[in-house]
Write an enzyme that holds these catalytic residues in place. Structure first.
Site, mmCIF file in Angstrom:
data_model
loop_
_atom_site.group_PDB
_atom_site.id
_atom_site.type_symbol
_atom_site.label_atom_id
_atom_site.label_comp_id
_atom_site.label_asym_id
_atom_site.label_seq_id
_atom_site.Cartn_x
_atom_site.Cartn_y
_atom_site.Cartn_z
ATOM 1 N N HIS A 1 3.201 4.230 0.419
ATOM 2 C CA HIS A 1 3.530 5.028 1.595
ATOM 3 C C HIS A 1 4.874 5.702 1.403
ATOM 4 C CE1 HIS A 1 4.972 0.899 2.214
ATOM 5 N NE2 HIS A 1 6.013 1.434 2.827
ATOM 6 N N HIS B 1 0.909 -1.158 0.000
ATOM 7 C CA HIS B 1 0.000 0.000 0.000
ATOM 8 C C HIS B 1 0.944 1.202 0.000
ATOM 9 C CE1 HIS B 1 -3.802 2.130 1.699
ATOM 10 N NE2 HIS B 1 -2.867 3.078 1.506
HETATM 11 P P1 5GP Z 1 8.216 -0.787 3.159
HETATM 12 O O1 5GP Z 1 9.372 -1.721 3.238
HETATM 13 O O2 5GP Z 1 6.982 -1.445 2.594
HETATM 14 O O3 5GP Z 1 8.571 0.493 2.466
HETATM 15 O O4 5GP Z 1 7.928 -0.349 4.637
HETATM 16 C C1 5GP Z 1 6.843 -0.771 5.391
HETATM 17 C C2 5GP Z 1 7.007 -0.168 6.770
HETATM 18 O O5 5GP Z 1 5.795 -0.355 7.456
HETATM 19 C C3 5GP Z 1 8.114 -0.823 7.604
HETATM 20 O O6 5GP Z 1 9.051 0.169 7.987
HETATM 21 C C4 5GP Z 1 7.360 -1.420 8.793
HETATM 22 O O7 5GP Z 1 8.063 -1.305 10.013
HETATM 23 C C5 5GP Z 1 6.066 -0.632 8.808
HETATM 24 N N1 5GP Z 1 4.912 -1.372 9.307
HETATM 25 C C6 5GP Z 1 4.544 -2.632 8.949
HETATM 26 N N2 5GP Z 1 3.436 -2.995 9.607
HETATM 27 C C7 5GP Z 1 3.084 -1.942 10.395
HETATM 28 C C8 5GP Z 1 2.004 -1.716 11.308
HETATM 29 O O8 5GP Z 1 1.140 -2.563 11.547
HETATM 30 N N3 5GP Z 1 1.972 -0.505 11.942
HETATM 31 C C9 5GP Z 1 2.922 0.449 11.708
HETATM 32 N N4 5GP Z 1 2.786 1.599 12.386
HETATM 33 N N5 5GP Z 1 3.943 0.273 10.851
HETATM 34 C C10 5GP Z 1 4.024 -0.918 10.207
HETATM 35 ZN ZN ZN Z 2 -4.387 -0.670 1.413
#
Ligand code: 5GP
Ligand code: ZN
Length: 116
Positions: free
Chosen positions: A103, A101
């Site tokens: 971010h 998703h």
């Molecule tokens: P990506 O690697 O997809 O760019 O980063 C995803 C981020 O989402 C990671 O830094 C991870 O720690 C964070 N994250 C994953 N699950 C959750 C959650 O349930 N709550 C929060 N606040 N952060 C999350």
């Molecule tokens: Zn979503």
């Protein structure tokens, strides 16, 4: 606005999973990362379910993407990042994206950081 009922960030945006919120309006939510790398580490997330930057359409999402980036320094300052910060958008498998998703990470605070 489309949501994915199995998506963790859609659930956070809908208030079904708790988060430490930094900001919210009708289009965006920002909350602290659950596993921060640095003293300040929060995520700016559109409420619409867009799997990644690959799923955005220039004409349709230009304003939303601009708003995400424009919000970063404002929220970073509010969180105490007075000496700069990093913005990161991981996209897809090779981009190291773990949560499908869209971010934007906003990471700051005094170094050293755990990574980055
Ligand atoms: P990506 O690697 O997809 O760019 O980063 C995803 C981020 O989402 C990671 O830094 C991870 O720690 C964070 N994250 C994953 N699950 C959750 C959650 O349930 N709550 C929060 N606040 N952060 C999350
Ligand atoms: Zn979503």
């Amino acid at each position: 606005m489309s949501q994915d009922p199995s998506c963790i960030f859609c659930k956070i945006a809908a208030g079904q999973i708790p988060s430490r919120k930094v900001y919210e309006d009708d289009e965006l939510i920002a909350f602290h990362d659950i596993a921060p790398w640095a003293p300040i580490h929060f995520l700016i997330v559109p409420k619409e379910h867009l799997a990644s930057l690959y799923d955005t359409v220039p004409e349709k999402h230009q304003a939303l993407l601009g708003k995400m980036l424009a919000l970063a320094p404002e929220l970073a300052r509010e969180q105490g990042a007075s000496n700069g910060f990093r913005t990161v958008v991981n996209t897809g498998a090779d981009g190291g994206q773990e949560v499908p998703h869209l971010h934007m990470h906003v990471i700051g605070g005094p170094r050293p950081w755990a990574k980055g």
